[in-house]
Design a protein around this motif. Structure first.
Motif, mmCIF file in Angstrom:
data_model
loop_
_atom_site.group_PDB
_atom_site.id
_atom_site.type_symbol
_atom_site.label_atom_id
_atom_site.label_comp_id
_atom_site.label_asym_id
_atom_site.label_seq_id
_atom_site.Cartn_x
_atom_site.Cartn_y
_atom_site.Cartn_z
ATOM 1 N N ARG A 215 12.023 -26.685 31.828
ATOM 2 C CA ARG A 215 13.118 -26.455 32.774
ATOM 3 C C ARG A 215 13.568 -25.000 32.691
ATOM 4 N N GLN A 216 13.816 -24.390 33.821
ATOM 5 C CA GLN A 216 14.172 -22.974 33.872
ATOM 6 C C GLN A 216 15.651 -22.768 33.573
ATOM 7 N N GLN A 217 15.924 -21.751 32.778
ATOM 8 C CA GLN A 217 17.300 -21.422 32.457
ATOM 9 C C GLN A 217 17.959 -20.723 33.637
ATOM 10 N N GLY A 218 19.242 -20.978 33.849
ATOM 11 C CA GLY A 218 19.956 -20.308 34.928
ATOM 12 C C GLY A 218 20.831 -21.220 35.742
ATOM 13 N N GLN A 219 20.936 -22.498 35.340
ATOM 14 C CA GLN A 219 21.831 -23.419 36.038
ATOM 15 C C GLN A 219 23.238 -23.249 35.481
ATOM 16 N N GLY A 220 23.982 -22.337 36.078
ATOM 17 C CA GLY A 220 25.302 -21.998 35.575
ATOM 18 C C GLY A 220 25.225 -20.849 34.592
ATOM 19 N N THR A 221 26.398 -20.442 34.104
ATOM 20 C CA THR A 221 26.491 -19.315 33.168
ATOM 21 C C THR A 221 27.513 -19.632 32.091
ATOM 22 N N VAL A 222 27.192 -19.236 30.864
ATOM 23 C CA VAL A 222 28.152 -19.278 29.761
ATOM 24 C C VAL A 222 28.504 -17.843 29.422
ATOM 25 N N LEU A 223 29.777 -17.509 29.469
ATOM 26 C CA LEU A 223 30.253 -16.164 29.153
ATOM 27 C C LEU A 223 30.891 -16.199 27.767
ATOM 28 N N ILE A 224 30.272 -15.515 26.806
ATOM 29 C CA ILE A 224 30.731 -15.524 25.422
ATOM 30 C C ILE A 224 31.589 -14.287 25.151
ATOM 31 N N THR A 505 18.851 -13.224 28.133
ATOM 32 C CA THR A 505 17.514 -13.234 28.724
ATOM 33 C C THR A 505 17.587 -12.495 30.051
ATOM 34 N N GLU A 506 16.560 -12.652 30.872
ATOM 35 C CA GLU A 506 16.579 -12.007 32.182
ATOM 36 C C GLU A 506 17.738 -12.544 33.016
ATOM 37 N N PRO A 507 18.462 -11.669 33.726
ATOM 38 C CA PRO A 507 19.564 -12.141 34.577
ATOM 39 C C PRO A 507 19.065 -13.146 35.597
ATOM 40 N N PRO A 508 19.832 -14.201 35.842
ATOM 41 C CA PRO A 508 19.391 -15.224 36.804
ATOM 42 C C PRO A 508 19.477 -14.731 38.236
#
Length: 718
Positions: A215-224, A505-508
């Motif tokens: 599954r590809q990463q990028g479904q939503g964003t977590v801002l730390i 990682t790479e920006p979505p």
């Protein structure tokens, strides 16, 4: 709640057993009635002595720690023909460590276990859009120089708990973090370290399930982020109702308020009330400015009276908080609503009393100049010291407010000379302990010293305050806008500095048109119903080291104004008073070690035989001296009681993810028995090759996280 619902014993009814921590998690997400309505005949606490019910099966919802596992094993001693309950369905809030898994499955309790699952619900749902790990001690571990040895384990625990939150939402988000300019030389900030750990844990979580593999990463964003991004927000007075009440009044855990009322006999008695999202009166005013709160309460009350003509009689409409209080006394048939209005009227009046008594109105204007760097008219403040000193000398201004004012002045000035600082301490009559609170701001990156060879720092503020021409500023006392709100706003608009806030990682690809799933499966709250159609993917903001009520309010405002689905959380929720107290002891750690949520384990002598049925409460024996259950004949003895190695998390109730992975999809892992009836841990997660590592991967041991997200989970619920 689905996990409890899914357990349907033949006898229909069941018992639920919670430990001290899971009790808080469950009650943050639902009411006791919601549990009892699911064929549950009794809810009991694991730590307390309980009556045996050998004809009923029990559902244990437990923290995966040694204390809870051992107490569970004590319910099924080896020298008794029956256990405390007919069978055990065990649900852990997070993955169980290998040593505890082995200890549990090799003990006599294993033959009673019908269900063994590991859930991802290791967090507390404070509000529908707010979560917390309920760990105030994290502030010391993150920033105290005396806690450096525990920092790595603390970061690891936080990352794993963040995976629990992400799993409950069913996302595979991209991760973005705060990296201020002064760290461009390669120095790792707390935000960066945590983001890289989370990236690793999240990849292991997704990799461990066949349904999510690939599954590809990028479904939503977590801002730390971490608390050092905006120290000012944790100090300055906030004048919206929820934040002000928690700052000025003795509100316990942000939800429980106790005050004195006069009963029918004319005597004073204490009344404790719970303030949460089930309180519709609170929902209407929680983010309103304190000036608006009184008028909102009055108008809502007048509408309530107008809708109930029989209650009005010859009385005039309420014109003030005092008139409302008198009129409410004549509405006995509406006790629940009467109680809510009475509580918030009382709280609003108490806030205004303190507001006026300690001159917070005048003090707040100086605070706003220091926090924003500008006057009400938008000019550079030139007489701020002359305006501040009279408050330091004023005996009517509380010591706490003087400390906060001095902290803001130090931040505004970028540090002070030692002589100047000591002179201000003398004006305010600041004790050495309170002076430590100001000095310890340095551990959060604030310049305290200025002068001598060091000179004043030349670095610019990483997020300078910039007033917009069209910016709405309804109140002079509420001009400061938290940096978190500015960051989130720019992230949504796509204008956030990619150097200062990079991705792991790479920006979505921009997903502004993506739809999002609701966090709740039950009926929506009024706030949710008012929300316009959500556009874009979900954004989760996490602030390590504490989140303020002003930042929580800001996220609610952005949800409404920008139509985005935003969740905010932290290690814990802080008020300015708590923040100042924590700073006082930051150099050497807390004055007293925090009490564990789950009481330390003290073993009891095995109970007498329960073959003849449950023991009446009057005949139950009291706890006795420690004694370890023995093994049955022919069985291998249970492994020795585990000891926690050096470097583990400072709290024994911050579970560590085991290094094995499951095969079931959903936000949980079900552990099966083999043909011989023994529980078998799944095979270890295969190691990842170096080529698969993300570009900025933080180097650490790879732990396999076992569950895949369960779709459409209710936030904070099972």
């Amino acid at each position: 709640m689905e996990s409890i619902d899914a357990i349907q014993p033949a006898e229909r009814y069941k018992i639920v057993v919670l430990d001290a921590k899971t009790n808080k998690i469950v009650l943050s997400a639902c009411k006791m009635f919601d549990i009892m309505d699911r064929n549950v005949t009794l809810v009991e606490m694991l730590e307390k002595q309980r009556q045996a019910y050998t004809s009923l099966e029990a559902v244990y919802l437990l923290t995966p720690c040694m204390e809870s596992v051992q107490r569970l094993m004590d319910d099924y001693p080896s020298d008794s023909p029956t256990g405390k309950y007919k069978a055990a369905h065990i649900l852990f809030t997070a993955p169980l460590e290998d040593r505890l898994f082995n200890r549990l499955t090799q003990s006599p309790v294993s033959k009673y276990i019908k269900t063994l699952k590991e859930l991802f619900i290791d967090f507390t749902a404070i509000e529908s859009r707010v979560f917390s790990f309920e760990s105030p001690s994290s502030f010391y571990t993150l920033y105290s120089p005396s806690k450096k040895a525990e920092l790595s384990a603390e970061m690891d625990s936080i990352a794993k708990q963040l995976v629990s939150v992400i799993a409950s939402m069913g996302d595979y988000p991209s991760i973005r973090y705060f990296r201020p300019p002064e760290t461009e030389d390669g120095k790792r900030t707390h935000s960066m370290k945590l983001a890289m750990l989370l990236q690793s844990e999240l990849e292991g979580y997704m990799r461990s399930n066949h349904d999510t593999a690939g599954r590809q990463q990028g479904q939503g964003t977590v801002l730390i982020l971490d608390r050092s991004i905006d120290v000012t927000a944790a100090i300055v007075h906030e004048f919206t109702y929820q934040a002000m009440a928690n700052d000025l009044l003795p509100v316990e855990d942000g939800t429980k308020y106790t005050y004195e009322v006069e009963n029918e006999k004319g005597e004073n008695e204490q009344l404790s009330v719970v303030i949460d999202e089930s309180d519709q009166v609170f929902m209407d005013i929680r983010h309103a400015h304190i000036v608006e709160t009184a008028s909102t309460l009055t108008s809502k009350f007048n509408k309530f009276v107008a809708d109930n003509e029989a209650l009005r009689g010859d009385k005039d409409k309420a014109a003030s908080l005092r008139n409302m209080k008198d009129q409410l006394a004549n509405l006995p048939q509406f006790q629940d609503l009467k109680g809510k209005y009475s509580t918030h009227i009382h709280m609003a009046k108490e806030c205004m009393k303190i507001f006026e008594k300690f001159k917070i109105n005048e003090l707040g204007l100086v605070e706003q100049q220091l926090a924003t760097g500008e006057t009400v008219d938008g000019h550079l403040p030139k007489q701020v010291l002359a305006e501040m000193v009279p408050f330091l000398d004023d005996p009517d201004v509380s010591t706490m407010d003087k400390i906060r004012l001095l902290m803001l002045y130090v931040i505004c000035r970028g540090g002070l000379r030692t002589d100047d600082r000591e002179q201000l301490y003398q004006h305010a009559k600041i004790s050495e302990g309170n002076a430590d609170a100001i000095r310890n701001l340095a551990f959060l990156g604030i310049n305290i010293e200025r002068g001598g060879g060091a000179g004043r720092s030349k670095k610019k503020p990483f997020y300078p305050r910039k007033r917009l021409d069209d910016e709405e500023q309804p109140y002079d006392l509420s001009r400061y806008i938290t940096k978190v709100k500015k960051v989130v706003e720019e992230h949504i608009n796509g204008t956030l500095d990619a150097t200062m806030y990079p991705y792991t990682t790479e920006p979505p690809i921009d997903s502004a048109t993506d739809s999002t799933k609701s966090l709740r499966k039950t009926a929506q709250t009024t706030w949710d119903k008012k929300k316009t159609a959500v556009k874009g993917s979900r954004l989760m903001v996490f602030i390590a080291g504490g989140v303020t009520y002003s930042e929580i309010r800001a996220m609610h405002e952005l949800c409404q104004s920008m139509g985005r689905d935003i969740i905010i959380g932290s290690t814990h929720i802080i008020t300015p008073r708590q923040f100042v107290y924590s700073l006082r002891h930051l150099a050497h750690g807390p004055a007293r070690p925090p009490l564990p949520v789950i009481p330390p384990y003290k073993s009891a002598r095995p109970p007498p035989s329960m073959a003849s049925g449950p023991i009446p409460p009057s005949q139950r024996p009291p706890p006795h001296s420690p004694s370890h259950p023995t093994s049955r004949p022919g069985q291998a003895p249970p492994p020795p009681r585990p000891t926690y190695p050096q470097g583990q998390p400072s709290s024994p109730h911050r579970p560590v993810t085991p290094n094995y992975s499951g095969a079931n999809s959903g936000g949980m892992r079900t552990i099966q028995k083999d043909a011989s009836g023994r529980f078998v841990a799944p095979s270890p997660n295969p190691p990842r090759s170096p080529a698969q590592a993300p570009p900025q991967q933080y180097q650490q041991q790879q732990y396999g996280v076992d569950q895949a997200p369960q779709k459409k989970k209710m936030f904070g619920f099972m």
